[in-house]
Design a protein around this motif. Structure first.
Motif, mmCIF file in Angstrom:
data_model
loop_
_atom_site.group_PDB
_atom_site.id
_atom_site.type_symbol
_atom_site.label_atom_id
_atom_site.label_comp_id
_atom_site.label_asym_id
_atom_site.label_seq_id
_atom_site.Cartn_x
_atom_site.Cartn_y
_atom_site.Cartn_z
ATOM 1 N N LYS A 17 0.819 -1.220 0.000
ATOM 2 C CA LYS A 17 0.000 0.000 0.000
ATOM 3 C C LYS A 17 0.848 1.264 0.000
ATOM 4 O O LYS A 17 0.616 2.179 -0.776
ATOM 5 N N THR A 18 1.812 1.317 0.926
ATOM 6 C CA THR A 18 2.616 2.533 1.058
ATOM 7 C C THR A 18 3.449 2.772 -0.192
ATOM 8 O O THR A 18 3.525 3.901 -0.702
ATOM 9 N N THR A 19 4.056 1.718 -0.714
ATOM 10 C CA THR A 19 4.831 1.834 -1.948
ATOM 11 C C THR A 19 3.948 2.298 -3.097
ATOM 12 O O THR A 19 4.338 3.167 -3.888
ATOM 13 N N SER A 20 2.753 1.742 -3.181
ATOM 14 C CA SER A 20 1.836 2.132 -4.261
ATOM 15 C C SER A 20 1.395 3.584 -4.116
ATOM 16 O O SER A 20 1.353 4.333 -5.104
ATOM 17 N N THR A 21 1.068 4.000 -2.890
ATOM 18 C CA THR A 21 0.658 5.390 -2.662
ATOM 19 C C THR A 21 1.755 6.355 -3.097
ATOM 20 O O THR A 21 1.495 7.345 -3.796
ATOM 21 N N ALA A 22 2.982 6.067 -2.663
ATOM 22 C CA ALA A 22 4.106 6.945 -2.996
ATOM 23 C C ALA A 22 4.327 7.013 -4.506
ATOM 24 O O ALA A 22 4.490 8.096 -5.078
ATOM 25 N N ASN A 23 4.316 5.865 -5.154
ATOM 26 C CA ASN A 23 4.619 5.834 -6.584
ATOM 27 C C ASN A 23 3.505 6.438 -7.433
ATOM 28 O O ASN A 23 3.781 7.154 -8.402
ATOM 29 N N ILE A 24 2.258 6.186 -7.070
ATOM 30 C CA ILE A 24 1.156 6.788 -7.820
ATOM 31 C C ILE A 24 1.156 8.300 -7.622
ATOM 32 O O ILE A 24 0.951 9.064 -8.572
ATOM 33 N N CYS A 26 3.782 10.206 -6.998
ATOM 34 C CA CYS A 26 4.891 10.740 -7.797
ATOM 35 C C CYS A 26 4.535 10.784 -9.277
ATOM 36 O O CYS A 26 4.817 11.775 -9.967
ATOM 37 N N ALA A 27 3.916 9.715 -9.766
ATOM 38 C CA ALA A 27 3.578 9.653 -11.189
ATOM 39 C C ALA A 27 2.528 10.698 -11.561
ATOM 40 O O ALA A 27 2.596 11.297 -12.642
ATOM 41 N N LEU A 28 1.559 10.942 -10.670
ATOM 42 C CA LEU A 28 0.569 11.995 -10.943
ATOM 43 C C LEU A 28 1.229 13.373 -10.962
ATOM 44 O O LEU A 28 0.894 14.225 -11.797
ATOM 45 N N ALA A 29 2.179 13.590 -10.055
ATOM 46 C CA ALA A 29 2.903 14.869 -10.041
ATOM 47 C C ALA A 29 3.719 15.048 -11.317
ATOM 48 O O ALA A 29 3.827 16.167 -11.844
ATOM 49 N N GLN A 30 4.271 13.957 -11.831
ATOM 50 C CA GLN A 30 5.021 14.033 -13.086
ATOM 51 C C GLN A 30 4.116 14.376 -14.261
ATOM 52 O O GLN A 30 4.592 14.896 -15.276
ATOM 53 N N ILE A 117 -5.529 14.073 -3.680
ATOM 54 C CA ILE A 117 -5.083 13.777 -2.317
ATOM 55 C C ILE A 117 -5.121 12.262 -2.168
ATOM 56 O O ILE A 117 -6.191 11.643 -2.319
ATOM 57 N N LEU A 118 -3.978 11.647 -1.930
ATOM 58 C CA LEU A 118 -3.888 10.206 -1.762
ATOM 59 C C LEU A 118 -3.669 9.882 -0.294
ATOM 60 O O LEU A 118 -2.762 10.435 0.335
ATOM 61 N N ILE A 119 -4.487 8.997 0.249
ATOM 62 C CA ILE A 119 -4.377 8.595 1.651
ATOM 63 C C ILE A 119 -3.857 7.166 1.721
ATOM 64 O O ILE A 119 -4.469 6.247 1.169
ATOM 65 N N ASP A 120 -2.744 6.986 2.402
ATOM 66 C CA ASP A 120 -2.188 5.655 2.649
ATOM 67 C C ASP A 120 -2.866 5.098 3.896
ATOM 68 O O ASP A 120 -2.537 5.463 5.018
ATOM 69 N N MET A 229 6.976 1.458 -14.817
ATOM 70 C CA MET A 229 6.065 1.683 -15.943
ATOM 71 C C MET A 229 4.622 1.403 -15.534
ATOM 72 O O MET A 229 3.696 2.126 -15.925
ATOM 73 N N ALA A 230 4.423 0.359 -14.727
ATOM 74 C CA ALA A 230 3.066 0.014 -14.289
ATOM 75 C C ALA A 230 2.464 1.124 -13.436
ATOM 76 O O ALA A 230 1.290 1.478 -13.604
ATOM 77 N N TYR A 231 3.258 1.681 -12.514
ATOM 78 C CA TYR A 231 2.741 2.766 -11.673
ATOM 79 C C TYR A 231 2.432 4.007 -12.504
ATOM 80 O O TYR A 231 1.435 4.698 -12.255
ATOM 81 N N ARG A 232 3.275 4.303 -13.479
ATOM 82 C CA ARG A 232 2.998 5.463 -14.338
ATOM 83 C C ARG A 232 1.706 5.255 -15.126
ATOM 84 O O ARG A 232 0.929 6.198 -15.317
ATOM 85 N N ASP A 233 1.472 4.026 -15.579
ATOM 86 C CA ASP A 233 0.241 3.733 -16.316
ATOM 87 C C ASP A 233 -0.986 3.874 -15.411
ATOM 88 O O ASP A 233 -2.034 4.368 -15.840
ATOM 89 N N ILE A 234 -0.871 3.426 -14.153
ATOM 90 C CA ILE A 234 -1.978 3.580 -13.213
ATOM 91 C C ILE A 234 -2.308 5.061 -13.032
ATOM 92 O O ILE A 234 -3.480 5.463 -13.035
ATOM 93 N N ALA A 235 -1.269 5.875 -12.881
ATOM 94 C CA ALA A 235 -1.485 7.318 -12.717
ATOM 95 C C ALA A 235 -2.171 7.915 -13.943
ATOM 96 O O ALA A 235 -3.052 8.772 -13.817
ATOM 97 N N ARG A 236 -1.788 7.465 -15.116
ATOM 98 C CA ARG A 236 -2.417 7.973 -16.337
ATOM 99 C C ARG A 236 -3.899 7.606 -16.388
ATOM 100 O O ARG A 236 -4.736 8.409 -16.815
ATOM 101 N N ARG A 237 -4.235 6.398 -15.937
ATOM 102 C CA ARG A 237 -5.651 6.005 -15.896
ATOM 103 C C ARG A 237 -6.413 6.858 -14.889
ATOM 104 O O ARG A 237 -7.538 7.294 -15.157
#
Length: 261
Positions: A17-24, A26-30, A117-120, A229-237
């Motif tokens: 969860k925490t890893t996913s929250t952080a990466n998503i 970051c990817a949304l900010a990018q 706003i992402l909540i872990d 790449m997977a996390y960046r794709d999730i952010a794009r969705r």
């Protein structure tokens, strides 16, 4: 664009969860979005470590709720992405330090300045979970391809829907195509037979994740592996792109499910 509160949760701990929250986040900010990632795991905070921001914490979310500081004093701007902020959790309190009404009020303040706003969320289904999903517009449930994790995810999805926060969306984390092919691991199809939620992303097992977390630099920022790449794709969705989800199948073939996530 209206602000969106997204709670990232699961039934059991250790699923990512925490890893996913952080990466998503970051990817949304990018993608140019203004993002706040919020640690809802009061007493056991880890989001600051994964982000490499633990040494910059002065105030936390409980300080804000209890009036010891202003919200802007507790927010920490990321060192690498100007539009990404962290709101840390209190480490010396427990999950009763914030209730659902307080979390909702806190997120209402955050909505004024952030698009996402992402909540872990803490693991489990007790007060910390209830507090974390209270302000959510969208809930992402993380599961691993293990029977116990899928069963727990099924329970959480039911609770999300009964709380009026559904339908939850699913992220399948740490899948290994070769092990799926050998039938040593549940396949995506196996998981979807149990969990009928829409799959918004599939993140493969990737050694880059562990080293990146230990460095305090999420893979979505500069990683080149499959997980990044997977996390960046999730952010794009999440950001509204109609991007197909690629699903590893037996034999290593890829199956695409089309449709908006």
């Amino acid at each position: 664009m209206e602000s969106i509160v997204i709670t990232v949760t699961s039934g059991k701990g250790g699923v990512g969860k925490t890893t996913s929250t952080a990466n998503i986040g970051c990817a949304l900010a990018q993608l140019g979005r203004k993002v706040c990632i919020t640690d809802g795991d009061i007493g056991l905070r880890n989001l600051d470590i994964v982000m490499g921001l633990e040494n910059r914490i002065v105030y936390d979310s409980v300080d804000v709720v209890e009036g010891r500081c202003k919200l802007k004093q507790a927010l920490i701007r990321d060192k690498r992405l100007e539009s990404l902020f962290l709101l840390p959790a209190a480490q010396t309190r427990d999950k009763t330090a914030m209730n659902p009404q307080q979390m909702t009020a806190l997120c209402d303040q955050l909505r004024e300045d952030f698009e996402f706003i992402l909540i872990d969320s803490p693991a489990g289904i007790e007060q910390g979970f209830q507090t974390s999903i209270a302000p959510a517009d969208k809930v992402l449930v993380i599961t691993n391809p293990e029977v116990s994790s899928v069963r727990d995810a099924d329970r959480v999805i039911g609770l999300v829907e009964s709380a009026g926060k559904g339908p939850a969306q699913l992220i399948i984390n740490r899948i290994i195509a070769a092990r799926v092919a050998r039938k040593d691991m549940l396949s995506v199809e196996d998981i979807m037979e149990v969990l009928t939620s829409n799959v918004i992303g599939i993140v493969p097992e990737d050694e880059e994740i562990l080293s990146a977390s230990n460095r305090g630099s999420p893979v979505a920022i500069s990683g080149k592996g499959a997980a990044a790449m997977a996390y960046r794709d999730i952010a794009r969705r999440i950001n509204g792109e109609n991007l197909p989800v690629q699903m590893p199948r037996s034999g290593g073939l890829l199956h695409r499910i089309f449709g908006r996530a």
